[in-house]
Scaffold this active site. Structure first.
Site, PDB file in Angstrom:
ATOM      1  N   SER A 126       0.809  -1.229   0.000  1.00 42.49           N
ATOM      2  CA  SER A 126       0.000   0.000   0.000  1.00 42.49           C
ATOM      3  C   SER A 126       0.836   1.269   0.000  1.00 42.49           C
ATOM      4  CB  SER A 126      -0.872  -0.024   1.256  1.00 42.49           C
ATOM      5  OG  SER A 126      -1.440   1.238   1.468  1.00 42.49           O
ATOM      6  N   TYR A 151      -1.805  -0.131  10.183  1.00 41.33           N
ATOM      7  CA  TYR A 151      -2.025  -0.686   8.834  1.00 41.33           C
ATOM      8  C   TYR A 151      -0.744  -0.568   8.005  1.00 41.33           C
ATOM      9  CZ  TYR A 151      -3.664  -1.014   3.996  1.00 41.33           C
ATOM     10  OH  TYR A 151      -3.799  -1.340   2.668  1.00 41.33           O
TER      11      TYR A 151
END
Ligand SMILES: NC(=O)c1ccc[n+]([C@@H]2O[C@H](COP(=O)([O-])OP(=O)(O)OC[C@H]3O[C@@H](n4cnc5c(N)ncnc54)[C@H](O)[C@@H]3O)[C@@H](O)[C@H]2O)c1
Length: 317
Positions: A126, A151
């Site tokens: 990501s 995350y």
């Protein structure tokens, strides 16, 4: 016929990817546990277009459980690992959940590959791992040690874990750093989807920050094209360990994004101005020259066009 495992096949990107791989003539073995982050019904709808395709097999499995994949007996040529907990803000509430579903699950997938002798691995990383990097556009050579959310930490950890399996067991791996993907079936927690729904219900849109936060939105067919090209690269090359940005290289301000959705949906947005949220990065902006050179990645769908398609899908669902 080559066989590809797609983990997270019932999710937003996974369902589009599975469909594309089936169209291209691959056999697809899909894995998903219907994580309750958003409704199972939505994920079943995501699967509905291809679940009965004779080249598709579905296994409802939880990758957090050690050896959960051992029941799969098919021959497998490559694994695309998209499954995991997505989203920055919920990771702050539940860091351990992200460690389990992202890091431990990835370790489980890698060990399954090691045991089965599967050599090719494409991993969904990501843009979040760039944190509040001030140098733009974000390049794969930039430092990504300064995660600002659990995350981001989980994705960075997986990239590092992947390298150790490449080194120890000769796995060929591409870490694909996705940049805010949007389009039909987009996750309901993501801003574009959430904002359109609020606008159409005449409700206020929460705008965090002063509207100058920017995201490098990528239309889902472009992301999927990047994943397919990564798979082809992995099939054609040995001794691969690469990391690539799969973005659009065209950041859009939050205020612009709201205006464009409002224009395409023919709505009048009501904005509720709120402070920036913890864990959110100021901007994302991908340098995609590495992906272009390595796999021939070439995103095509402009933001406005993508929003138009998204609004059309939303209104017909
Ligand atoms: N959508 C984006 O903008 C974006 C951006 C960057 C990275 N990513 C990454 O891409 C991947 C796919 O994202 P998405 O937007 O399609 O998310 P999604 O939530 O729609 O899909 C993920 C799927 O993984 C499944 N899953 C979660 N935990 C699992 C487990 N333990 N075992 C089996 N399945 C499990 C979920 O049920 C879900 O269907 C994720 O890894 C995400 O972090 C997405």
């Amino acid at each position: 016929m080559r066989s590809i495992v797609v983990t997270g096949c019932a999710g937003f990107i996974g369902s589009h990817l599975s469909e594309k791989l089936l169209q291209l003539g691959y056999k697809v073995i899909g894995i998903d546990n219907f994580d309750p982050f958003y409704p199972k019904k939505t994920k079943e709808e995501n699967l509905s277009g291809f679940i009965h395709n004779s080249s598709f097999t579905f296994h409802e499995l939880d990758l957090r459980i050690d050896s959960s994949l051992d029941c799969i007996e098919d021959h497998i040529d490559l694994v695309v690992h998209l499954a995991g907990k997505a989203g920055v803000r919920p990771s702050i509430e539940d860091p351990q959940g992200y460690i389990d579903s992202n890091i431990s699950a990835t370790r489980n997938v890698l060990d399954f590959m090691r045991k089965k002798g599967i050599k090719k691995f494409a991993f969904a990383s990501s843009s979040s791992i760039y944190g509040n990097n001030k140098e733009v556009p974000f390049s794969e050579t930039h430092n990504v040690d300064r995660a600002i959310s659990p995350y981001a930490f989980s994705k960075k950890s997986c990239e590092v874990l992947n390298h150790s399996y490449h080194h120890l067991y000769d796995l060929d791996i591409i870490n694909m750093r996705f940049f805010t993907v949007f389009g039909p079936r987009q996750r309901p927690d993501l801003a574009i989807h959430k904002f359109l729904k609020l606008m159409q219900n005449d409700q206020e849109i929460p705008m965090f920050g002063d509207g100058t936060m920017a995201r490098d939105y990528t239309y889902v067919s472009d992301t999927v094209e990047g994943v397919v090209k990564s798979c082809k690269y992995l099939f054609e090359h040995e001794n691969v360990f690469e990391t690539i940005n799969l973005g659009n290289s065209y950041p859009i301000l939050l205020s612009e994004m709201i205006d464009i959705i409002a224009k395409k949906a023919k709505c009048e947005p009501q904005i509720n101005h709120l402070p920036m949220q913890a864990g959110d990065v100021d901007q994302t902006y991908a340098d995609i020259s590495r992906a272009k050179a390595l796999i021939g990645y070439n995103p095509k769908v402009k933001f406005e066009e993508g929003i138009e398609r998204f609004v059309a899908w939303f209104n017909n669902k």
